[in-house]
Write a protein that holds these residues in place. Sequence first.
Motif, PDB file in Angstrom:
ATOM      1  N   LEU A   1       5.013   5.579  -5.374  1.00 36.49           N
ATOM      2  CA  LEU A   1       4.690   6.967  -6.129  1.00 36.49           C
ATOM      3  C   LEU A   1       3.989   7.994  -5.281  1.00 36.49           C
ATOM      4  O   LEU A   1       4.015   9.039  -5.141  1.00 36.49           O
TER       5      LEU A   1
ATOM      6  N   TRP B   1       8.681  -2.889   3.971  1.00 38.99           N
ATOM      7  CA  TRP B   1       8.385  -3.225   2.468  1.00 38.99           C
ATOM      8  C   TRP B   1       9.594  -3.178   1.564  1.00 38.99           C
ATOM      9  O   TRP B   1       9.324  -3.830   0.453  1.00 38.99           O
ATOM     10  N   GLY B   2      10.768  -2.443   1.914  1.00 37.77           N
ATOM     11  CA  GLY B   2      11.828  -2.731   1.111  1.00 37.77           C
ATOM     12  C   GLY B   2      11.570  -2.203  -0.219  1.00 37.77           C
ATOM     13  O   GLY B   2      12.498  -2.794  -1.323  1.00 37.77           O
ATOM     14  N   ALA B   3      10.833  -1.437  -0.803  1.00 33.12           N
ATOM     15  CA  ALA B   3      10.637  -1.123  -2.083  1.00 33.12           C
ATOM     16  C   ALA B   3      11.952  -0.407  -2.842  1.00 33.12           C
ATOM     17  O   ALA B   3      12.324  -0.771  -4.010  1.00 33.12           O
TER      18      ALA B   3
ATOM     19  N   ASN C   1      -2.753   3.878  -4.013  1.00 28.61           N
ATOM     20  CA  ASN C   1      -2.464   2.683  -4.830  1.00 28.61           C
ATOM     21  C   ASN C   1      -2.526   2.825  -6.481  1.00 28.61           C
ATOM     22  O   ASN C   1      -3.062   1.926  -7.192  1.00 28.61           O
ATOM     23  N   THR C   2      -2.320   3.998  -6.822  1.00 29.07           N
ATOM     24  CA  THR C   2      -2.431   4.241  -8.443  1.00 29.07           C
ATOM     25  C   THR C   2      -1.248   3.498  -8.849  1.00 29.07           C
ATOM     26  O   THR C   2      -1.248   3.335 -10.308  1.00 29.07           O
ATOM     27  N   TYR C   3      -0.240   3.134  -8.336  1.00 29.93           N
ATOM     28  CA  TYR C   3       1.009   2.800  -8.771  1.00 29.93           C
ATOM     29  C   TYR C   3       0.992   1.287  -8.591  1.00 29.93           C
ATOM     30  O   TYR C   3       1.114   0.793  -9.815  1.00 29.93           O
ATOM     31  N   TYR C   4       0.906   0.661  -7.668  1.00 29.84           N
ATOM     32  CA  TYR C   4       0.700  -0.563  -7.464  1.00 29.84           C
ATOM     33  C   TYR C   4      -0.035  -0.846  -6.380  1.00 29.84           C
ATOM     34  O   TYR C   4      -0.317  -0.126  -5.147  1.00 29.84           O
ATOM     35  N   ASP C   5      -0.572  -2.195  -6.202  1.00 31.07           N
ATOM     36  CA  ASP C   5      -1.327  -2.863  -5.276  1.00 31.07           C
ATOM     37  C   ASP C   5      -0.667  -4.113  -4.544  1.00 31.07           C
ATOM     38  O   ASP C   5      -0.189  -4.622  -5.241  1.00 31.07           O
ATOM     39  N   VAL C   6      -0.826  -4.209  -3.238  1.00 30.98           N
ATOM     40  CA  VAL C   6      -0.570  -5.533  -2.794  1.00 30.98           C
ATOM     41  C   VAL C   6      -1.594  -6.494  -2.892  1.00 30.98           C
ATOM     42  O   VAL C   6      -2.769  -6.433  -2.180  1.00 30.98           O
ATOM     43  N   ALA C   7      -1.687  -7.410  -3.602  1.00 32.85           N
ATOM     44  CA  ALA C   7      -2.488  -8.340  -3.827  1.00 32.85           C
ATOM     45  C   ALA C   7      -2.698  -9.311  -2.864  1.00 32.85           C
ATOM     46  O   ALA C   7      -3.802  -9.740  -2.667  1.00 32.85           O
ATOM     47  N   GLU C   8      -1.388  -9.985  -2.463  1.00 35.21           N
ATOM     48  CA  GLU C   8      -1.363 -11.019  -1.416  1.00 35.21           C
ATOM     49  C   GLU C   8      -0.095 -10.688  -0.670  1.00 35.21           C
ATOM     50  O   GLU C   8       0.680 -10.123  -0.880  1.00 35.21           O
ATOM     51  N   LEU C   9      -0.433 -11.249   0.826  1.00 37.19           N
ATOM     52  CA  LEU C   9       0.813 -11.310   1.789  1.00 37.19           C
ATOM     53  C   LEU C   9       0.607 -12.701   2.727  1.00 37.19           C
ATOM     54  O   LEU C   9      -0.380 -12.712   3.022  1.00 37.19           O
ATOM     55  N   ALA C  10       1.840 -13.012   2.591  1.00 38.06           N
ATOM     56  CA  ALA C  10       1.767 -14.283   3.331  1.00 38.06           C
ATOM     57  C   ALA C  10       3.081 -14.706   3.955  1.00 38.06           C
ATOM     58  O   ALA C  10       4.133 -14.299   3.534  1.00 38.06           O
TER      59      ALA C  10
END
Lengths: 268, 323
Positions: A100, A128-130, A225-234
């Motif tokens: 966004l 990120w391929g969104a 990050n008002t639309y979404y956040d990356v909580a984890e990346l592994a």
Amino acid sequence: MNILVCLKQILDPEIPARDFRVVAAKREAERGSASLVTNIFCENALETALQFRERAGGTKITVLSYGQPSAEDSLRKALAMKADAAALVVNDGNTNPDPLTVARVLAAANAKLGTFDLIMVGREAGDWGAGQTGGLLAEMLELPCVSFVDSIESVGGKLHLKRQTDTGWETLAAEPPVVVTVTNDEHNVPRIPKVRDVMMSYRQPLTQWTLDELGINADEARAGNTYYDVAELAIPQKETRCEFVSGDTLDEKVEAFARRIIEVTGAM
Amino acid sequence: MNDVCICLFAAPNFDKSAQGLAGAGRRLAAELDGQLLAVIVGAGADALAAEVARIADTVTLADQAELAEYQPETCLNALAQLCGERSPRAVLLANDTYSQEIAPRLAYRLGGSAVGDGVEVRVEGEALRVVRQVYGGKAQAVIELKRTPAVVWLRARSFAPAAERAESGEITRAALDIQADTRTRIVERKREAGGEARLEEARVIVSGGRGIGGPEPFESELKPLAELLGAQMAASRAACDAGWVPPTWQVGQTGKKVTPELYLGIAITGASQHMAGISEAKVIAAINTDPDAPIFKHSRFGIVEDYRKVVPLLREKLAALQR
């Protein structure tokens, strides 16, 4: 025709998996020795635009990027491929802004650049391929959007957009202005610019804006990050031990291979 | 407000994708303690609606003349209206062309957040989190959606179906006040030859890569092998980009995401973007001259040989074993 092509600079997606690391705490990929490249689908979009200009004539192509200062290289390469003008909005905030935010920045820059009949973006980025920039940008500009396009023709004042579907392809007739997302096809493999044109491109003008110059909420854009956040990346640990079929001769090996296949298909 | 709405496009049958979508929707609705609502857009979906109603609490068919055939803008208007009226907590779609095209825009119109290609959706406190592959399958991310509704398109085929309920949900027809948006219009539709059976539904796939070397061996070597195995054919991006086979055959991060019982990769190196399309395959097997080819790291069994030598012999052996 006035065409805007949006480009994203990304970490080279072709780096082998064994060299790929993430910084889990920052939830981003480690740069390592990987080079930065223009996302392939963005280059497919530019190539599609260039081919359209060659056929239809009377077309101006502007390239636009939102990214780190290094994204200038992607824009210079686009100029070397013979885009007519280039603009960069420098991102001095979140290095992985949500879709966004990206669309909001591109929409604002689009308005500063002028009016366009055709706005092109890649179908998704190799990092990120969104796969959302095109659709969200269309919504903000209140324009229609067509996804997965691989070629564009001008037919009697309309644009004929050929696009790939799950089962084949479709042609859409569109009244400009329209937003399209572009996918790859054998006909839009990006051209390689001449070395001389690459050198020349660094002498061409390139518009640069900061987030504060766009008339949007720059702090919100920096947070990204008002639309979404990356909580984890592994990196998932998911390796299978491959059994290489054995045998003294090719015949024996293939026989063993055939038996393994039948074990799977026979059990279905 | 805790409901889950699944959006489907009209199709003649309740395929693996629709089943996975309904299954994912049912489980998420249970987690949220809400209802499962289904919306089907397009004509000729009565049979599909009846099947979906065995899983969902309600099914709404939007099949009026303006919506009979998919047109992006008109369809989006209809879905925004249908989902808007239902104020769900989450809207789920599959990962077909039309769903991917529409989902981010639908989220925008509903004031929500979208994320795509999800392989898992879960509730964590107040938030909805979606697991998806990134960096061409090299990494996995958990995305937390900040706005409501969460609009998620899923790798629907890799979700388990839900059990049928004792009583079917109610099926109603929507009568929407909708204008056809003619700014874009699909004027031609073409199915690729061999595209009749969907690659995503295939139980066995024979796939070729750059190492195949040209279009002819796909026809002369791989096709007879596929026929023998009752398999569908596919290819890597390199083979599609070279124009050897149609782009609809492409499997990978940006092609089809397939879920067969057996995926036989022939002369495919197995770049991560390709592997991202087959990560849900049950068994991967490979034929490649390079023992260090990454595809072997994901293969259950393999053979290090030139496919030109292996494939003709393999056909003989399989034919003999099947007899």
